[in-house]
Design a protein around this motif. Sequence first.
Motif, mmCIF file in Angstrom:
data_model
loop_
_atom_site.group_PDB
_atom_site.id
_atom_site.type_symbol
_atom_site.label_atom_id
_atom_site.label_comp_id
_atom_site.label_asym_id
_atom_site.label_seq_id
_atom_site.Cartn_x
_atom_site.Cartn_y
_atom_site.Cartn_z
ATOM 1 N N VAL A 116 0.936 -1.297 0.089
ATOM 2 C CA VAL A 116 -0.120 -0.052 -0.202
ATOM 3 C C VAL A 116 0.867 1.180 0.018
ATOM 4 N N SER B 174 -4.898 6.693 -2.372
ATOM 5 C CA SER B 174 -4.494 5.352 -1.871
ATOM 6 C C SER B 174 -4.202 4.633 -2.992
ATOM 7 N N LEU C 8 -7.222 1.447 -1.379
ATOM 8 C CA LEU C 8 -6.481 0.691 -0.222
ATOM 9 C C LEU C 8 -6.826 -0.914 -0.303
#
Length: 188
Positions: free
Chosen positions: A86, A97, A173
């Motif tokens: 990530v 993200s 995410l």
Amino acid sequence: MANCFEDIANENLEACINSEIQAGVSEVGVYYAVHSQITTFPMPLNPGDVGYDFESAVTVASPIVFSAGKGFGRMTVQSDMGEVKVSAPGNKGNKKSKSSFDFYIPGNSKKLLGYIRTFKNIPMVFIVTERDGQKRLVGDKFNPAYMSEVEGTTGKGGEDNKGVQFTIEAFSLPIVYESTIQEPVVIP
């Protein structure tokens, strides 16, 4: 400027230093699906939603549901050659993200090469099982995952790897998925 986070509680981020923390992904717990075949795609809570906290911001406990006969396909990745990452790319005050899944599939069978040809530009979703059993979604309802890099090799010598290295990316995410994995109906 509006303060969208004035009602968000601060939470401690603690870790047990002496815990065994298994790194890596399970070589047998990887699944893929075609994004357009999903009919119900649950999403984590957003800031301002009732019950929002740090964990609910990245967790989905309801199942992903597919069109009739569709579901997640399974793949086996080479041991110790897969990881989910990530990152937060973008400028200060405008971060996004991003998740990526790097993995290696041994060999270069017709089926594997056909998979690449079929899905190289198709919006997808991946479930990746970590070695501790936690499942991660790469791609979500609004931000599907795509193959960003694919490189295969026959290898040069007897001790070389022969197979295909993949990098999958999604601008979301890697959601923690805590529900069932629907597999497709296979017609013999």
